[in-house]
Scaffold this active site. Structure first.
Site, short mmCIF file in Angstrom:
data_model
loop_
_atom_site.label_atom_id
_atom_site.label_comp_id
_atom_site.label_asym_id
_atom_site.label_seq_id
_atom_site.Cartn_x
_atom_site.Cartn_y
_atom_site.Cartn_z
N LYS A 18 10.46 -11.38 -26.33
CA LYS A 18 11.79 -11.43 -26.73
C LYS A 18 12.30 -13.12 -26.66
O LYS A 18 13.15 -13.62 -27.42
CB LYS A 18 12.67 -10.64 -25.77
CG LYS A 18 12.38 -9.18 -25.94
CD LYS A 18 13.24 -8.30 -24.89
CE LYS A 18 13.21 -7.06 -25.18
NZ LYS A 18 14.07 -6.21 -24.09
N HIS A 60 -6.10 19.25 -36.87
CA HIS A 60 -6.82 18.90 -38.07
C HIS A 60 -6.71 17.43 -38.38
O HIS A 60 -7.02 16.85 -39.42
CB HIS A 60 -5.84 19.47 -39.24
CG HIS A 60 -5.55 20.97 -39.22
ND1 HIS A 60 -6.85 21.79 -39.49
CD2 HIS A 60 -4.74 21.79 -38.72
CE1 HIS A 60 -6.46 23.07 -39.36
NE2 HIS A 60 -5.23 23.09 -38.75
N GLU A 73 5.20 1.16 -19.88
CA GLU A 73 6.15 0.17 -19.46
C GLU A 73 6.20 0.25 -17.83
O GLU A 73 6.27 -0.91 -17.29
CB GLU A 73 7.78 0.47 -19.92
CG GLU A 73 8.20 -0.87 -19.91
CD GLU A 73 9.68 -0.71 -20.72
OE1 GLU A 73 9.96 -1.56 -21.44
OE2 GLU A 73 10.62 0.31 -20.44
#
Length: 263
Positions: A225, A105, A74
């Site tokens: 937004k 793994h 950000e």
């Protein structure tokens, strides 16, 4: 503060402050945030590394890589300089990671033998908060072994010397020369956590300064937004009504409405 109490919270603030002062006063050649920031720019812009793996060998830091995603991406996910010009180089890096041996793994295979260069930050502690037999020694052995393996790999001659069949040698050869940084602290305490957070914060600032971008705006999160505010009204209204988006978005909105009506 509610979770750990005011005394522990003040210890964390003291850790922030200690790293702030180190960043402010230490010469560049011994300044940890500066060195980390410059290394990130070096690997990203000169070696084409697009990501950084943060690998804390302590389960209590399982969400630390996620925190760093917000801090780093950000802040420096920018494509224009401070004066508004388009940058001519890569900025920002993709941060990700998992605790300790869990990652060994899953994605360590790509880091060791894949075609992509992935610098790694190993974070470990000399003293465990939960001593159980020799468990911590085994954990720390894995930290040091992974860093050594990334750095030096394993040559074809070394593999052959183990009696490996010729056809299998290429598959068991490790190129090495893959970068990593090991951060070894004494113990995971609130103060240590504060230092770690501030370390990465100041390294992000260092990179933003070198890239000449504003690390302190986040305009990139606002468009979505704003569009969401518009779309939510279209999702909730009773009538079909016209939609004024692209064909893909319009189709998704209509499908959502239809599904909701059927329910």
């Amino acid at each position: 503060m509610i979770a750990i109490g005011p005394e522990r919270f003040l210890e964390m603030l003291a850790g922030f402050h200690a790293m702030d002062e180190h960043f402010r006063t230490a010469p560049f050649e011994r300044n940890l945030p500066v060195l980390m920031g410059v290394l990130g720019v070096w690997y990203s812009d000169f070696f084409g590394a697009e990501t950084v793996a943060v690998l804390p060998y302590d389960q209590y830091l399982k969400r630390f890589p996620a925190y760093l995603q917000q801090l780093t991406m950000e802040s420096n996910g920018k494509s224009v300089t401070l004066d508004g010009a388009r940058v001519g180089y890569d900025t920002g890096q993709i941060y990700w990671g998992e605790p300790g041996t869990n990652g060994q793994h899953s994605f360590y295979q790509l880091i060791h033998q894949g075609t992509r260069l992935v610098p790694c930050d190993f974070i470990a502690f000399s003293e465990t908060l939960n001593p159980v037999g020799r468990h911590h020694d085994l954990l720390m052995a894995n930290v040091f072994a992974q860093a050594e393996a990334l750095a030096f790999g394993k040559t074809a001659d070394e593999v052959k010397a183990e009696g490996t069949p010729d056809w299998l040698v290429p598959h068991r050869t490790f190129e090495g020369n893959r970068p990593s940084t090991t951060i070894l602290a004494d113990r995971l305490t609130p103060e240590t956590l504060g230092k770690l957070v501030a370390l990465y914060e100041h390294s992000v600032f260092t990179q933003g300064t070198i890239w000449n971008v504003n690390s302190f705006d986040q305009w990139g999160v606002e468009l979505g937004k704003a569009l969401a505010d518009r779309i939510v009204g279209e999702l909730e209204r009773a009538d079909e009504g016209p939609l004024h988006h692209d064909s893909s978005t319009n189709a998704l909105i209509r499908r959502f409405r239809q599904t909701r009506v059927r329910r």
